[in-house]
Design a protein around this motif. Structure first.
Motif, mmCIF file in Angstrom:
data_model
loop_
_atom_site.group_PDB
_atom_site.id
_atom_site.type_symbol
_atom_site.label_atom_id
_atom_site.label_comp_id
_atom_site.label_asym_id
_atom_site.label_seq_id
_atom_site.Cartn_x
_atom_site.Cartn_y
_atom_site.Cartn_z
ATOM 1 N N LEU A 17 0.864 -1.223 0.126
ATOM 2 C CA LEU A 17 -0.074 0.031 0.012
ATOM 3 C C LEU A 17 0.872 1.124 0.037
ATOM 4 O O LEU A 17 0.149 2.332 0.006
ATOM 5 C CB LEU A 17 -0.845 -0.146 1.208
ATOM 6 C CG LEU A 17 -1.965 -1.247 1.120
ATOM 7 C CD1 LEU A 17 -2.751 -0.866 2.420
ATOM 8 C CD2 LEU A 17 -2.935 -1.051 0.194
ATOM 9 N N GLY A 18 2.219 1.211 0.264
ATOM 10 C CA GLY A 18 2.918 2.275 0.242
ATOM 11 C C GLY A 18 3.060 3.100 1.365
ATOM 12 O O GLY A 18 3.035 4.418 1.474
ATOM 13 N N VAL A 19 2.275 2.398 2.644
ATOM 14 C CA VAL A 19 2.452 3.512 3.695
ATOM 15 C C VAL A 19 3.774 3.385 4.441
ATOM 16 O O VAL A 19 4.438 2.361 4.797
ATOM 17 C CB VAL A 19 1.629 2.459 4.743
ATOM 18 C CG1 VAL A 19 1.290 3.127 6.203
ATOM 19 C CG2 VAL A 19 0.103 2.306 4.151
ATOM 20 N N THR A 20 4.336 4.505 4.500
ATOM 21 C CA THR A 20 5.576 4.846 5.334
ATOM 22 C C THR A 20 5.375 5.432 6.504
ATOM 23 O O THR A 20 6.486 5.441 7.048
ATOM 24 C CB THR A 20 6.634 5.597 4.229
ATOM 25 O OG1 THR A 20 6.079 6.844 3.781
ATOM 26 C CG2 THR A 20 6.636 4.564 3.063
ATOM 27 N N SER A 21 4.436 6.176 6.871
ATOM 28 C CA SER A 21 4.395 7.238 8.023
ATOM 29 C C SER A 21 3.367 6.685 8.761
ATOM 30 O O SER A 21 2.525 5.788 8.598
ATOM 31 C CB SER A 21 4.053 8.691 7.396
ATOM 32 O OG SER A 21 2.677 8.673 6.600
ATOM 33 N N THR A 96 -13.425 3.829 2.607
ATOM 34 C CA THR A 96 -13.021 5.126 2.166
ATOM 35 C C THR A 96 -11.490 5.288 2.162
ATOM 36 O O THR A 96 -10.787 5.942 1.066
ATOM 37 C CB THR A 96 -13.352 6.245 3.112
ATOM 38 O OG1 THR A 96 -14.646 6.218 3.581
ATOM 39 C CG2 THR A 96 -13.008 7.678 2.993
ATOM 40 N N ALA A 97 -10.556 4.779 2.919
ATOM 41 C CA ALA A 97 -9.010 4.744 2.759
ATOM 42 C C ALA A 97 -8.821 3.918 1.541
ATOM 43 O O ALA A 97 -7.787 4.415 0.538
ATOM 44 C CB ALA A 97 -8.297 3.789 4.115
ATOM 45 N N LEU A 98 -9.292 2.923 1.250
ATOM 46 C CA LEU A 98 -9.095 2.244 0.104
ATOM 47 C C LEU A 98 -9.471 2.766 -1.298
ATOM 48 O O LEU A 98 -8.572 2.906 -2.261
ATOM 49 C CB LEU A 98 -9.985 0.848 -0.096
ATOM 50 C CG LEU A 98 -9.340 -0.208 0.779
ATOM 51 C CD1 LEU A 98 -10.227 -1.527 0.752
ATOM 52 C CD2 LEU A 98 -7.788 -0.684 0.796
ATOM 53 N N GLU A 99 -10.497 3.665 -1.115
ATOM 54 C CA GLU A 99 -10.805 4.518 -2.499
ATOM 55 C C GLU A 99 -9.938 5.548 -2.640
ATOM 56 O O GLU A 99 -9.488 5.833 -3.715
ATOM 57 C CB GLU A 99 -12.329 5.196 -2.014
ATOM 58 C CG GLU A 99 -13.434 3.844 -2.285
ATOM 59 C CD GLU A 99 -14.825 4.553 -1.854
ATOM 60 O OE1 GLU A 99 -14.860 5.609 -1.576
ATOM 61 O OE2 GLU A 99 -15.640 3.828 -1.997
ATOM 62 N N ASN A 100 -9.425 6.032 -1.402
ATOM 63 C CA ASN A 100 -8.456 7.288 -1.595
ATOM 64 C C ASN A 100 -7.176 6.810 -2.079
ATOM 65 O O ASN A 100 -6.492 7.514 -2.856
ATOM 66 C CB ASN A 100 -8.278 7.997 -0.112
ATOM 67 C CG ASN A 100 -9.495 8.796 0.261
ATOM 68 O OD1 ASN A 100 -10.504 9.127 -0.804
ATOM 69 N ND2 ASN A 100 -9.778 8.680 1.402
ATOM 70 N N HIS A 101 -6.559 5.589 -1.578
ATOM 71 C CA HIS A 101 -5.439 5.168 -2.262
ATOM 72 C C HIS A 101 -5.635 4.899 -3.493
ATOM 73 O O HIS A 101 -4.606 4.809 -4.398
ATOM 74 C CB HIS A 101 -5.184 3.850 -1.360
ATOM 75 C CG HIS A 101 -3.989 3.128 -1.663
ATOM 76 N ND1 HIS A 101 -3.990 2.052 -2.625
ATOM 77 C CD2 HIS A 101 -2.749 3.241 -1.331
ATOM 78 C CE1 HIS A 101 -2.591 1.769 -2.933
ATOM 79 N NE2 HIS A 101 -1.760 2.511 -2.184
ATOM 80 N N ALA A 102 -6.640 4.396 -4.150
ATOM 81 C CA ALA A 102 -6.966 4.039 -5.470
ATOM 82 C C ALA A 102 -6.941 5.248 -6.328
ATOM 83 O O ALA A 102 -6.487 5.061 -7.233
ATOM 84 C CB ALA A 102 -8.381 3.236 -5.504
ATOM 85 N N ARG A 103 -7.375 6.228 -5.893
ATOM 86 C CA ARG A 103 -7.406 7.588 -6.557
ATOM 87 C C ARG A 103 -5.857 8.241 -6.625
ATOM 88 O O ARG A 103 -5.473 8.752 -7.632
ATOM 89 C CB ARG A 103 -8.382 8.664 -6.014
ATOM 90 C CG ARG A 103 -9.665 8.377 -6.301
ATOM 91 C CD ARG A 103 -10.510 9.622 -5.944
ATOM 92 N NE ARG A 103 -10.699 10.033 -4.635
ATOM 93 C CZ ARG A 103 -11.263 9.258 -3.611
ATOM 94 N NH1 ARG A 103 -12.574 8.542 -4.103
ATOM 95 N NH2 ARG A 103 -11.438 9.723 -2.404
ATOM 96 N N GLU A 104 -5.009 7.869 -5.541
ATOM 97 C CA GLU A 104 -3.749 8.505 -5.517
ATOM 98 C C GLU A 104 -2.943 7.744 -6.208
ATOM 99 O O GLU A 104 -1.809 8.183 -6.773
ATOM 100 C CB GLU A 104 -3.255 8.636 -4.017
ATOM 101 C CG GLU A 104 -3.990 9.482 -3.211
ATOM 102 C CD GLU A 104 -3.488 9.441 -1.765
ATOM 103 O OE1 GLU A 104 -2.791 8.998 -1.346
ATOM 104 O OE2 GLU A 104 -4.241 10.410 -0.788
ATOM 105 N N ASN A 105 -3.106 6.525 -6.407
ATOM 106 C CA ASN A 105 -2.227 5.453 -7.174
ATOM 107 C C ASN A 105 -3.311 4.870 -8.094
ATOM 108 O O ASN A 105 -3.512 3.574 -8.087
ATOM 109 C CB ASN A 105 -1.689 4.425 -6.288
ATOM 110 C CG ASN A 105 -0.944 5.019 -4.984
ATOM 111 O OD1 ASN A 105 0.198 5.338 -5.314
ATOM 112 N ND2 ASN A 105 -1.642 5.136 -4.021
ATOM 113 N N PRO A 106 -3.217 5.235 -9.271
ATOM 114 C CA PRO A 106 -4.044 4.578 -10.297
ATOM 115 C C PRO A 106 -3.339 3.285 -10.759
ATOM 116 O O PRO A 106 -2.349 3.076 -10.719
ATOM 117 C CB PRO A 106 -4.046 5.644 -11.547
ATOM 118 C CG PRO A 106 -2.739 6.307 -11.328
ATOM 119 C CD PRO A 106 -2.551 6.588 -9.734
#
Length: 431
Positions: A17-21, A96-106
């Motif tokens: 998911l690219g979670v670093t923070s 909501t978190a998954l939808e935001n992640h999908a928009r940020e990482n097409p």
């Protein structure tokens, strides 16, 4: 699930998911361990979860079709995954978190073929449009963006996998004459040479009709075509064998023949399965299973021999024939069902044992069918448990066909298994 696995999966998920923070993986792992509840796979929970996902899906028919396809292949952890997805539908924060992640990482770019303009259905293409379409396809193919999926069998995939791990390994190959000589097998060989020469059975007296059709049935039960019952070619590997019966046969006799022919259909499927899974690539579990099936097939052929003896003495009528094959019809149906499920799922190792366990659970209440499934399961378990016993008590891993070590991963960071204190690992094919 152990604490080590939970930490490993949390780290992998955060990496994907690219979670670093934010919080570290330990915080999430501890939260998961505290809130973990045992999930028991039942038909009711899986069916409810499947129905809930289908109700909220934009393409429910496609989802149900894909679920049935994966279920027929005996995919591991399918029902728990569906149950987990159904629970996500109620968690708005996660959605909501998954939808935001999908928009940020097409996602990935569309396939090159989707950019080619194809003509509408029913419209006629001109010569110029055909030339343009040909040039577009050539350019896409030459760019290397299209990769054809090999339609090879699991046998070739396992062979390539083992050779990649050990290039010096010499694997036995079945000689070509096995396929060049079809009469070496026990399945039907389609010839139909006698179709034009044979006399219509309806022209014979009823007594001779019964005698001739019983003789044909005895032949067909052993994988040999008769004069009035002809085997039809298979459409694909998983299709069932069908038969063509002379329509001039007496109606009452023809009805009994069609009732008995499913035994011959199951026989064809079982012998094809036995001959294919006897190759080394399918592993020791399949080898043990087909060995048990061969034992049952010997009893089946013994019954055919006894029926033939009765027929030669003139004591076998078509009604008696139908009565005598009732027990073996159920047996052959179970064997054919197991063979078909293993074939469709390309199952090896533990997947075969899981499927046999499901079949055994499904026939609870029928003592004879349950005894048959238990016999097959116990026979197939023997080599698997032998590998497991060697690993636990001696620390020796001997798995030449990659049946037991799933994905080649053994996680024992603290040497909790007693055998690992010796540090002995024997794995000649999966190094």
């Amino acid at each position: 699930m152990s604490e080590f696995k939970v930490h490993h999966y949390v780290n992998e998920l955060m990496h994907q998911l690219g979670v670093t923070s934010g919080d570290s993986a330990d915080v999430y792992a501890e939260t998961l361990l505290k809130n973990t509840t045992g999930y028991v796979t039942t038909q009711v929970s899986a069916h409810s979860a499947k129905r809930r996902i289908a109700e909220h899906s934009k393409t429910p028919e496609e989802f149900l079709r894909k679920y049935d396809e994966l279920k027929s292949r005996n995919v591991r952890e399918l029902d728990p995954m569906v149950f987990f997805l159904s629970k996500l539908l109620d968690d708005k924060e996660t959605k909501t978190a998954l939808e935001n992640h999908a928009r940020e990482n097409p996602g990935p770019q569309p396939h090159p073929l989707s950019q080619i303009n194809l003509p509408q259905s029913g419209s006629k293409m001109t010569h110029q449009e055909v030339s343009e379409l040909r040039n577009q396809l050539k350019s896409v193919a030459s760019s290397g963006t299209i990769r054809t999926q090999p339609s090879e069998t699991v046998r070739k995939m396992m062979r390539e996998k083992q050779l990649k791990k050990n290039s010096s390994l010499v694997l036995p190959i079945m000689p070509s004459w096995v396929n060049d000589k079809p009469f070496l097998g026990n399945d039907f060989v389609i010839t139909h040479d006698t179709r034009e020469a044979m006399v219509a059975i309806g022209t014979l007296p009823q007594l001779l009709q019964e005698h001739a059709i019983i003789e044909d049935l005895l032949f067909v039960m052993m994988g040999i075509e008769g004069r009035y019952i002809l085997a039809q070619p298979l459409n694909d590997k998983f299709s069932e064998r069908t038969f063509l019966v002379d329509q001039s046969l007496d109606v009452s006799f023809r009805d009994l023949v069609y009732r008995a022919l499913p035994v011959c259909t199951h026989y064809s499927k079982v012998v094809r399965f036995i001959e294919e899974k006897a190759l080394f690539e399918y592993g020791t579990v399949n080898h043990a299973l087909i060995s048990a099936m061969r034992t049952i097939m010997k009893q089946y052929l013994t019954l055919v021999g006894q029926l033939e003896n009765q027929h030669r003495q003139g004591h076998l009528s078509l009604q008696k024939f139908w009565f005598y094959i009732q027990p073996c019809m159920i047996t052959m149906q179970i064997l054919s069902s197991i063979a078909n499920s293993i074939d469709r799922g390309t199952c090896t190792g533990g997947a075969v044992l899981s499927l046999l366990h499901e079949k055994t659970s499904a026939v609870i209440g029928d003592a004879k069918s349950q005894d048959l499934c238990l016999f097959l399961t116990q026979s197939a378990c023997a080599p698997y448990f032998e590998m497991l016993e060697k690993w636990i008590y001696k620390g020796i891993i001997q798995d030449p066909y990659c049946e037991w070590i799933y994905k080649g991963i053994i996680q024992d960071p603290y040497c909790e298994v007693s055998g690992f204190y010796k540090g002995i690992i024997q794995d000649p094919y999966c190094e």
